[in-house]
Design a protein around this motif. Structure first.
Motif, mmCIF file in Angstrom:
data_model
loop_
_atom_site.group_PDB
_atom_site.id
_atom_site.type_symbol
_atom_site.label_atom_id
_atom_site.label_comp_id
_atom_site.label_asym_id
_atom_site.label_seq_id
_atom_site.Cartn_x
_atom_site.Cartn_y
_atom_site.Cartn_z
ATOM 1 N N TYR A 4 57.259 38.593 29.451
ATOM 2 C CA TYR A 4 57.569 39.358 28.287
ATOM 3 C C TYR A 4 57.924 40.755 28.528
ATOM 4 O O TYR A 4 58.625 41.263 27.813
ATOM 5 N N GLU A 5 57.156 41.380 29.566
ATOM 6 C CA GLU A 5 57.500 42.918 29.909
ATOM 7 C C GLU A 5 59.095 43.204 30.438
ATOM 8 O O GLU A 5 59.530 44.081 30.448
ATOM 9 N N PHE A 10 60.856 44.256 24.099
ATOM 10 C CA PHE A 10 59.543 44.670 24.678
ATOM 11 C C PHE A 10 59.735 45.833 25.150
ATOM 12 O O PHE A 10 58.988 46.881 24.720
ATOM 13 N N LEU A 11 60.642 46.170 26.046
ATOM 14 C CA LEU A 11 60.823 47.517 26.526
ATOM 15 C C LEU A 11 61.349 48.598 25.787
ATOM 16 O O LEU A 11 60.645 49.809 25.828
ATOM 17 N N LEU A 12 62.236 48.048 24.735
ATOM 18 C CA LEU A 12 62.599 49.052 23.836
ATOM 19 C C LEU A 12 61.580 49.702 22.868
ATOM 20 O O LEU A 12 61.244 50.844 22.712
ATOM 21 N N GLY A 16 59.866 53.038 22.981
ATOM 22 C CA GLY A 16 59.926 53.798 21.508
ATOM 23 C C GLY A 16 58.697 54.305 21.222
ATOM 24 O O GLY A 16 58.239 55.392 20.836
ATOM 25 N N SER A 17 57.391 53.584 21.481
ATOM 26 C CA SER A 17 56.129 54.215 21.451
ATOM 27 C C SER A 17 55.601 55.154 22.092
ATOM 28 O O SER A 17 55.085 56.352 21.632
#
Length: 144
Positions: A4-5, A10-12, A16-17
């Motif tokens: 999932y990574e 997930f990466l965006l 973003g966070s």
């Protein structure tokens, strides 16, 4: 790295966070909120504005912008002037101190961005920006 990574979503989301937290901390170090910074940059780019027009430009309810303007005026970064066409209205303008702060923060932000994107060379940074603009435009309309 988990499966999932490796996913783009997930990466965006994760970047973003990280970017949002970094930006918030950066502004806090300059004693600014996102709303205050948006007002300062908008006035710097568009010149003096009526309060209602300014609220529209920064996408804030006209009633809610008053507290932001009060805090900036208290710091001497903006001033309220009588509107030349209607003395009952006020025009909001940056002071010299406000202009200086916008420039200083913009310069510091460029350095901060360089640090955040340090894994990419200038050509890769430009390409990333082009691709992100294209994705953004496809979701909110407009052109990239």
């Amino acid at each position: 790295m988990n499966a999932y990574e490796r996913g783009t979503g997930f990466l965006l989301a994760r970047l973003g966070s990280l970017t949002a937290r970094s930006w918030t901390a950066f502004l806090a170090a300059h004693d600014l909120s996102q709303g205050q910074y948006a007002v300062l940059v908008t006035l710097d780019e568009h010149g003096p504005q009526g309060q209602r027009r300014l609220a529209g430009l920064v996408a804030v309810d006209a009633r809610n912008i008053v507290a932001v303007l009060d805090s900036l005026a208290k710091r001497g970064l903006v001033e309220r002037r009588p509107d030349e066409t209607d003395r009952r209205r006020r025009t909001i303008a940056l002071t010299e101190q406000g202009h200086a702060l916008v420039k200083a923060v913009a310069d510091a932000a460029a350095e901060e961005q360089d640090g955040f994107l340090r894994a990419l060379d200038p050509a890769e940074r430009a390409q990333l920006n082009v691709l992100l603009k294209r994705i953004y435009a496809s979701h909110v309309g407009g052109t990239a």
